[in-house]
Write an enzyme that holds these catalytic residues in place. Structure first.
Site, short mmCIF file in Angstrom:
data_model
loop_
_atom_site.label_atom_id
_atom_site.label_comp_id
_atom_site.label_asym_id
_atom_site.label_seq_id
_atom_site.Cartn_x
_atom_site.Cartn_y
_atom_site.Cartn_z
N SER A 132 0.81 -1.22 0.00
CA SER A 132 0.00 0.00 0.00
C SER A 132 0.83 1.27 0.00
O SER A 132 0.32 2.35 -0.19
CB SER A 132 -0.91 0.02 1.23
OG SER A 132 -0.14 -0.01 2.41
N CYS A 133 2.12 1.14 0.23
CA CYS A 133 2.95 2.34 0.37
C CYS A 133 4.28 2.12 -0.32
O CYS A 133 4.87 1.05 -0.21
CB CYS A 133 3.18 2.66 1.85
SG CYS A 133 4.32 4.03 2.13
#
Length: 293
Positions: A132-133
């Site tokens: 997600s990052c």
């Protein structure tokens, strides 16, 4: 129903799982089957040392490993890579979810290190990367631009009418997303708007790394005359990867972050956001866009 049951989907056993869920609508519920995008860890080994654990959607793992190494500055070109392959255990059997990358000349370095005559290996780093990052290794634009040169001014021109056609092509090519609704996509388009390459992943940063890795493996890199489009928002890390790949235009269906806009401006990248239907926002370097006529 006391537990969730999972099984591999016949749609795409590698990247899609099915689950039994309890679906509610208004005040009533009923069990039904839903498709889920697979997320699993990938271990990247560099010169026989564990370097990174990347949470990703399986598929195109060699591309992901090479793209990750390039975008983190651990390799500068495909010529530095001797081998990239699935790892095997002591019995020669494949190790699932492990990719081994060997750099040219690394055998000599490994032999020297094992004899005790060398200090730590050149690449003594370890990362844990979520889907997600992005990896926030570059904390400021100034630091980034000290190692990555901004794009030179060019005469590339893009028709606004052509950009309006990209989202529909992107969605039509998202095979796994159509079943799960749970994957990001990154795609390369020609300057004429032809879809050239698309990769899906639970992490949009991983999807971009897969595009870069494909170019390194196929000898089509860098992407100086391409458009990068991502299915979600545009973050600082996406622009960082585009700059590494020398991509002059980045487009997205959603919004960019403030730092992404600032980096795109200084890097010489045309940044387009909210590209939906017949409208878009052009945040930086609008001189590359042409109106119809």
């Amino acid at each position: 129903m006391t537990a969730t049951h999972f099984w591999r989907s016949i749609v795409d056993p590698l990247r899609v799982m099915s689950a039994r869920v309890l679906h509610w609508e208004e005040g009533r519920s009923q069990p039904r089957e839903e498709a889920l995008a697979v997320e699993e860890p990938l271990e990247v080994r560099l010169n026989q040392r564990s370097l990174a654990i990347i949470m990703r959607t399986p598929g195109h793992d060699r591309e992901l490993a090479l793209g990750f190494l390039f975008n983190e500055g651990l390799i500068r070109s495909a010529q530095e890579v001797l081998r990239v392959e699935e790892a095997v255990d002591a019995d020669g059997l494949p190790l699932p979810n492990v990719i081994e990358v060997t750099l040219r000349g690394s055998e000599a370095r490994t032999e020297q290190a094992s004899s005790g005559a060398a200090c730590q290996a050149t690449f003594e780093r370890h990362f844990a990367v979520s889907s997600s990052c992005g990896l926030c290794g570059k904390n400021s634009i100034a630091d980034l631009l000290s190692s990555l040169t901004p794009l030179e001014p060019d005469k590339l021109r893009l028709r606004a009418e052509m950009l309006y056609m990209l989202p529909e092509q992107l969605r039509a090519a998202q095979a796994v997303f159509s079943h799960t609704g749970g994957l990001h996509a990154a795609a390369l388009f020609s300057l004429q708007g032809d879809l050239l390459l698309l990769r899906e992943d639970v992490g949009r940063h991983n999807a971009v790394d897969k595009l870069v890795g494909c170019g390194l493996l196929q000898g089509t890199f860098p992407y100086r005359e391409h458009i990068l489009m991502v299915s979600g928002r545009t973050s600082f890390e996406i622009i960082q990867k585009a700059l590494s790949a020398r991509i002059p235009c980045v487009a997205a269906i959603s919004a960019p972050s403030s730092l992404a806009v600032e980096l795109a401006e200084q890097a010489g990248i045309t940044l387009v956001g909210f590209l939906r239907g017949r409208s878009m926002n052009v945040y930086t370097h609008p001189e590359r866009l042409l109106a119809a006529g």
